[in-house]
Design a protein around this motif. Structure first.
Motif, mmCIF file in Angstrom:
data_model
loop_
_atom_site.group_PDB
_atom_site.id
_atom_site.type_symbol
_atom_site.label_atom_id
_atom_site.label_comp_id
_atom_site.label_asym_id
_atom_site.label_seq_id
_atom_site.Cartn_x
_atom_site.Cartn_y
_atom_site.Cartn_z
ATOM 1 N N PRO A 174 3.732 15.117 6.885
ATOM 2 C CA PRO A 174 4.062 13.713 6.612
ATOM 3 C C PRO A 174 3.011 12.742 7.113
ATOM 4 O O PRO A 174 2.743 11.727 6.475
ATOM 5 N N GLY A 175 2.406 13.037 8.273
ATOM 6 C CA GLY A 175 1.409 12.116 8.820
ATOM 7 C C GLY A 175 0.243 11.915 7.877
ATOM 8 O O GLY A 175 -0.196 10.780 7.638
ATOM 9 N N ASP A 176 -0.275 13.027 7.324
ATOM 10 C CA ASP A 176 -1.371 12.927 6.370
ATOM 11 C C ASP A 176 -0.951 12.159 5.127
ATOM 12 O O ASP A 176 -1.749 11.413 4.535
ATOM 13 N N THR A 177 0.289 12.346 4.718
ATOM 14 C CA THR A 177 0.770 11.692 3.501
ATOM 15 C C THR A 177 0.730 10.177 3.635
ATOM 16 O O THR A 177 0.207 9.462 2.775
ATOM 17 N N VAL A 178 1.272 9.673 4.736
ATOM 18 C CA VAL A 178 1.289 8.221 4.956
ATOM 19 C C VAL A 178 -0.132 7.698 5.164
ATOM 20 O O VAL A 178 -0.525 6.664 4.602
ATOM 21 N N LEU A 179 -0.929 8.434 5.950
ATOM 22 C CA LEU A 179 -2.298 8.002 6.248
ATOM 23 C C LEU A 179 -3.138 7.874 4.983
ATOM 24 O O LEU A 179 -3.763 6.838 4.727
ATOM 25 N N VAL A 180 -3.164 8.939 4.188
ATOM 26 C CA VAL A 180 -4.037 8.956 3.014
ATOM 27 C C VAL A 180 -3.529 8.007 1.937
ATOM 28 O O VAL A 180 -4.320 7.358 1.246
ATOM 29 N N SER A 181 -2.218 7.905 1.789
ATOM 30 C CA SER A 181 -1.676 6.961 0.822
ATOM 31 C C SER A 181 -2.136 5.547 1.134
ATOM 32 O O SER A 181 -2.579 4.797 0.246
ATOM 33 N N THR A 182 -2.065 5.166 2.411
ATOM 34 C CA THR A 182 -2.489 3.827 2.815
ATOM 35 C C THR A 182 -3.995 3.654 2.661
ATOM 36 O O THR A 182 -4.478 2.625 2.167
ATOM 37 N N LEU A 183 -4.759 4.653 3.073
ATOM 38 C CA LEU A 183 -6.218 4.582 2.995
ATOM 39 C C LEU A 183 -6.691 4.417 1.558
ATOM 40 O O LEU A 183 -7.515 3.530 1.253
ATOM 41 N N LEU A 184 -6.196 5.253 0.669
ATOM 42 C CA LEU A 184 -6.662 5.172 -0.715
ATOM 43 C C LEU A 184 -6.242 3.860 -1.374
ATOM 44 O O LEU A 184 -6.980 3.309 -2.201
ATOM 45 N N GLY A 185 -5.080 3.358 -0.994
ATOM 46 C CA GLY A 185 -4.668 2.058 -1.513
ATOM 47 C C GLY A 185 -5.639 0.958 -1.110
ATOM 48 O O GLY A 185 -6.002 0.092 -1.918
ATOM 49 N N LYS A 186 -6.096 1.003 0.151
ATOM 50 C CA LYS A 186 -7.069 0.015 0.622
ATOM 51 C C LYS A 186 -8.397 0.148 -0.124
ATOM 52 O O LYS A 186 -9.035 -0.846 -0.468
ATOM 53 N N LEU A 187 -8.830 1.390 -0.370
ATOM 54 C CA LEU A 187 -10.110 1.602 -1.055
ATOM 55 C C LEU A 187 -10.042 1.129 -2.502
ATOM 56 O O LEU A 187 -10.989 0.524 -3.021
ATOM 57 N N VAL A 188 -8.928 1.421 -3.159
ATOM 58 C CA VAL A 188 -8.774 0.962 -4.543
ATOM 59 C C VAL A 188 -8.804 -0.564 -4.600
ATOM 60 O O VAL A 188 -9.436 -1.164 -5.481
ATOM 61 N N ASP A 189 -8.133 -1.213 -3.642
ATOM 62 C CA ASP A 189 -8.153 -2.673 -3.597
ATOM 63 C C ASP A 189 -9.569 -3.214 -3.403
ATOM 64 O O ASP A 189 -9.890 -4.315 -3.854
ATOM 65 N N ALA A 190 -10.423 -2.432 -2.736
ATOM 66 C CA ALA A 190 -11.806 -2.850 -2.501
ATOM 67 C C ALA A 190 -12.722 -2.532 -3.680
ATOM 68 O O ALA A 190 -13.920 -2.806 -3.623
ATOM 69 N N GLY A 191 -12.181 -1.946 -4.746
ATOM 70 C CA GLY A 191 -12.986 -1.659 -5.929
ATOM 71 C C GLY A 191 -13.663 -0.307 -5.921
ATOM 72 O O GLY A 191 -14.581 -0.069 -6.702
ATOM 73 N N VAL A 192 -13.229 0.606 -5.046
ATOM 74 C CA VAL A 192 -13.837 1.939 -4.958
ATOM 75 C C VAL A 192 -13.194 2.866 -5.977
ATOM 76 O O VAL A 192 -11.966 2.929 -6.094
#
Length: 368
Positions: A174-192
């Motif tokens: 679960p920890g990886d799930t929440v971490l990566v979900s949040t991280l990728l959301g931030k990167l997508v918002d940044a245009g990555v």
């Protein structure tokens, strides 16, 4: 008595230098090295789309090359980093007023040995950006980068990239799930732009490993970032090739280790114990400079935690094209039937496939 001692006292004259030992290595990997090494590993350094040979019986492989080539072309324009870069619309060069809807990444789904990593590395090479503006790493390496830099610093570092490629994308807890979900959301918002490979469809991540249903929102959020691209086929590593060599004797393995400059020599059970003391993100550094890995007394892996660590080591050895010479049980007997039928079965089959390929590569160490 260790393998090295047995070699010296029980086999006779071996007038070569004492081999290295993985069990004596406890590498420290600084954060700046973690970032600098986010490039395709040696095995995939020279791959390109035109070096990928699609199976003529699997049209999805040809289609994958076509889609990914177009995806790479769409990565033109200004980099994501910086004030102007963060306002670029992915695939075009115009400023965007808000985060675009729909998938902003591609997700390569398929069984082991169909060439997903080859295609992901080819995409990285084909992307029209400087190497420092694109990143390539395994899922384990990505989560470790967060641990080394901290979440906000990782977001800041990767937001300056045009493309982030994630190999072996898997959700094990679960920890990886929440971490990566949040991280990728931030990167997508940044245009990555994102690209990933996995043996599991995005919406099925975590099934059989933890209570994935409790994290459905995070998993569905991850899925929304990607267009899934299915790649069918059989394991190319063994397509039309002779059967892997049977395990050698302890004496053959030991002699080969002493006769091969840059080889390591370890007994298998102590090596498994040592892996528990080294973080899996450091297994690449653990193999730095090795020309071959020689193992004696290969036995069944005793438990799932140990098995998962061995999978990561097998991946890093395969990435670095390090042949593996072994005595004891053959590699297809490493994992129990329960493991091969459980939630991590695809990982274990991938490890067997890759270790078998490396065992084939090591055959010449004995013959010569």
């Amino acid at each position: 008595m260790s393998s090295s001692s047995a070699a010296v006292s029980g086999i006779g004259r071996i007038p070569e230098a004492v081999p290295l030992s993985l069990c004596t290595r406890e590498p420290y990997v600084p954060a700046d090295r973690l970032v600098a090494e986010m490039v395709p590993p040696p095995r995939f350094d020279s791959v390109r789309f035109d070096t990928y040979i699609p199976d003529p019986n699997q049209p999805s492989q040809t289609e994958a090359v076509r889609v990914l080539s177009g995806f790479a072309t769409g990565l033109g324009g200004a980099p994501a980093g910086g004030t102007a870069g963060k306002r670029r619309l992915f695939g075009f060069g115009r400023p965007r007023k808000k985060t675009p809807t729909g998938p902003r990444g591609v997700y390569l789904d398929g069984g082991y040995g169909v060439g997903k990593t080859h295609l992901l590395a080819s995409l990285w090479h084909a992307a029209p950006a400087e190497p420092e503006l694109k990143a390539f790493g395994t899922f384990v390496e990505l989560t470790n980068l967060v641990g080394a830099l901290g979440f906000q610093k990782t977001v800041q570092t990767l937001s300056g990239h045009r493309l982030v490629c994630i190999d072996e994308f898997e959700l094990d807890d679960p920890g990886d799930t929440v971490l990566v979900s949040t991280l990728l959301g931030k990167l997508v918002d940044a245009g990555v732009a994102l690209a990933a490979t996995s043996n599991t469809l995005p919406g099925k991540l975590g099934e059989g490993r933890f209570a994935a249903a409790d994290f459905l929102r995070e998993i569905q959020g991850l899925s929304a970032h990607f267009r899934a691209l299915r790649i069918d086929g059989e394991d190319y590593r063994h397509r039309g090739l002779p059967e892997a060599p049977a395990p050698y004797s302890d004496e053959q393995v030991t002699k080969a280790a002493y006769a091969t400059e840059g080889a390591s020599l370890d007994e298998f059970p102590p090596l498994l114990d040592h892996l528990a003391r080294v973080h899996p993100s450091r297994y690449g550094a653990l193999t730095d400079g090795l020309k071959a890995v020689c193992l004696t007394d290969v036995q069944p892996v005793p438990d799932q935690s140990t098995a998962l660590r061995l999978v990561v080591l097998a991946d890093r050895l395969y990435d670095r094209e390090v042949p593996v010479l072994a005595s004891g049980l053959p590699f297809d007997k490493l994992f129990s039937e329960d493991m091969l039928n459980g939630g991590y079965r695809k990982k274990y089959f991938r490890a067997i496939s890759r270790l078998t390929a490396l065992a084939r590569d090591a055959k010449g160490l004995v013959e010569h």
